[in-house]
Design a protein around this motif. Structure first.
Motif, PDB file in Angstrom:
ATOM      1  N   MET B  22       0.771  -1.236   0.000  1.00  0.00           N
ATOM      2  CA  MET B  22       0.000   0.000   0.000  1.00  0.00           C
ATOM      3  C   MET B  22       0.802   1.284   0.000  1.00  0.00           C
ATOM      4  O   MET B  22       0.252   2.357  -0.194  1.00  0.00           O
ATOM      5  CB  MET B  22      -0.942   0.002   1.196  1.00  0.00           C
ATOM      6  N   PHE B  24       4.189   1.411  -1.346  1.00  0.00           N
ATOM      7  CA  PHE B  24       5.119   1.392  -2.482  1.00  0.00           C
ATOM      8  C   PHE B  24       6.462   2.008  -2.125  1.00  0.00           C
ATOM      9  O   PHE B  24       7.037   2.795  -2.872  1.00  0.00           O
ATOM     10  CB  PHE B  24       4.500   2.073  -3.719  1.00  0.00           C
ATOM     11  N   ASN B  73       2.664   8.889  -0.469  1.00  0.00           N
ATOM     12  CA  ASN B  73       2.609   7.664  -1.267  1.00  0.00           C
ATOM     13  C   ASN B  73       1.276   6.939  -1.117  1.00  0.00           C
ATOM     14  O   ASN B  73       0.729   6.438  -2.097  1.00  0.00           O
ATOM     15  CB  ASN B  73       3.746   6.722  -0.858  1.00  0.00           C
ATOM     16  N   MET B  74       0.775   6.890   0.115  1.00  0.00           N
ATOM     17  CA  MET B  74      -0.498   6.203   0.325  1.00  0.00           C
ATOM     18  C   MET B  74      -1.628   6.900  -0.414  1.00  0.00           C
ATOM     19  O   MET B  74      -2.564   6.281  -0.888  1.00  0.00           O
ATOM     20  CB  MET B  74      -0.840   6.149   1.827  1.00  0.00           C
ATOM     21  N   LEU B  75      -1.540   8.234  -0.486  1.00  0.00           N
ATOM     22  CA  LEU B  75      -2.614   9.002  -1.117  1.00  0.00           C
ATOM     23  C   LEU B  75      -2.385   9.206  -2.617  1.00  0.00           C
ATOM     24  O   LEU B  75      -3.204   9.809  -3.287  1.00  0.00           O
ATOM     25  CB  LEU B  75      -2.735  10.366  -0.428  1.00  0.00           C
ATOM     26  N   GLY B  76      -1.253   8.740  -3.127  1.00  0.00           N
ATOM     27  CA  GLY B  76      -0.961   8.892  -4.537  1.00  0.00           C
ATOM     28  C   GLY B  76      -0.590  10.315  -4.907  1.00  0.00           C
ATOM     29  O   GLY B  76      -0.906  10.779  -5.997  1.00  0.00           O
ATOM     30  N   GLU B  87      -3.426  14.972   8.939  1.00  0.00           N
ATOM     31  CA  GLU B  87      -3.529  13.986   7.849  1.00  0.00           C
ATOM     32  C   GLU B  87      -2.324  13.039   7.868  1.00  0.00           C
ATOM     33  O   GLU B  87      -2.457  11.831   7.656  1.00  0.00           O
ATOM     34  CB  GLU B  87      -3.588  14.699   6.493  1.00  0.00           C
ATOM     35  N   ALA B  91      -2.262   8.892   8.663  1.00  0.00           N
ATOM     36  CA  ALA B  91      -1.610   7.874   7.833  1.00  0.00           C
ATOM     37  C   ALA B  91      -0.702   6.987   8.685  1.00  0.00           C
ATOM     38  O   ALA B  91      -0.685   5.761   8.528  1.00  0.00           O
ATOM     39  CB  ALA B  91      -0.815   8.542   6.703  1.00  0.00           C
TER      40      ALA B  91
END
Ligand SMILES: [Mg+2]
Lengths: 124, 161
Positions: B22, B24, B73-76, B87, B91
């Motif tokens: 998740m 990356f 990274n998690m949120l793209g 926020e 995460a």
């Protein structure tokens, strides 16, 4: 056919991550909603029904197990497909959720492929 | 009870699964030398408690810069600079939550009744987990994307029957 989706998770960041992953899976929804716990999700369902709910289990206020039970007793969400998305992976819990009316289960961490596999059957 | 070495390997395997699926980001063990838990400067610590046959807590300590990279990274997103601290903390809490979920899954043949709390995250400087007495400590020091040190600590003990 147009579909609507609700994402229920106590973490606002996780709701965004789930939304991003759903988009990556190639599935399209014309309306998406969010809720921070089961109670908020039930309230939103009463005002506008949705086709598919992706629901966390561990949440304050009302957890995912209680949400499924109550959603199944309301006319507006009788036919809503509810797929649990959680780090919990015990078979007993999953069996219990399915017998309470959940339609599927995705464990965290998850991939877009997993969403595609679990949601596609409910997209028609 | 689970040997400390076995627990440390389990933590590393679980963290790998979470980071590879998740987030990356590449995660590698930084060796078995015990290190300072808290990174220099602004840091975050995510923790999650568990009870059942085994009780204790899992913590993840990392720098704010590292936490921002993870959240992005998690949120793209390309960069985590614009994210609020809440926020970013959210995460980190989810990383603790998913890592604990994966650990729980991996040890369910020995402990099938673990109940896990909702994660809490604190931010500040010089953050150290504060367990009670009698806890065994499993510590896994890792390096994320070859730059960020991330420490996972698990304090655990057999529940009194
Ligand atoms: Mg949650």
């Amino acid at each position: 056919m147009s579909k609507s989706l609700m994402i229920v998770d106590d973490s606002a960041t996780m709701r965004k991550i789930i939304m991003k992953t759903v988009r990556m899976s190639g599935l399209e929804f014309d309306r998406t909603e969010e809720a921070g716990n089961g109670a908020e999700a039930l309230e939103k369902l009463k005002s506008a029904a949705v086709d598919i709910v992706l629901c966390d289990i561990n949440m304050p206020e009302m957890n995912g197990v209680e949400f499924v039970k109550q959603a199944r007793q309301m006319d507006c969400s009788k036919n809503t497909k509810i797929i649990m998305v959680s780090t919990e992976s015990g078979q007993d819990l999953i069996d219990n959720l399915i017998s309470s009316g959940a339609n599927g289960y995705i464990t965290k961490p998850f991939t877009p492929e997993r969403f595609q596999e679990k949601l596609t059957p409910f997209m028609n | 009870m689970l040997e400390q070495m076995t627990m440390e390997q389990t933590i590393l395997d679980a963290a790998r699964e979470v980071f590879e699926t998740m987030i990356f980001m590449d995660i590698e063990s930084a060796g078995s030398e015990p290190q300072e838990t808290s990174p220099e400067g602004a840091a975050l610590m995510g923790s999650i408690t568990f009870r059942g046959g085994l009780e204790g807590c899992l913590t993840i300590c990392l720098s704010e810069a590292c936490a921002r990279s993870i959240a992005a990274n998690m949120l793209g997103m390309d960069s985590g600079d614009q994210l609020s601290l809440s926020e970013v903390g959210d995460a980190v809490g989810e990383v603790a939550n998913m890592t604990m979920g994966s650990i729980k899954h991996r040890i369910q043949n020995t402990y099938n009744d673990l109940q896990v709390s909702i994660p809490t995250v604190v931010s500040g400087r010089q953050l150290f987990p504060m367990p009670g007495e009698d806890f065994t400590r499993g510590q896994v020091c890792t390096t994320l994307d070859e730059i960020f040190p991330v420490t996972f600590s698990m304090y655990y003990k057999q529940a009194q029957s």
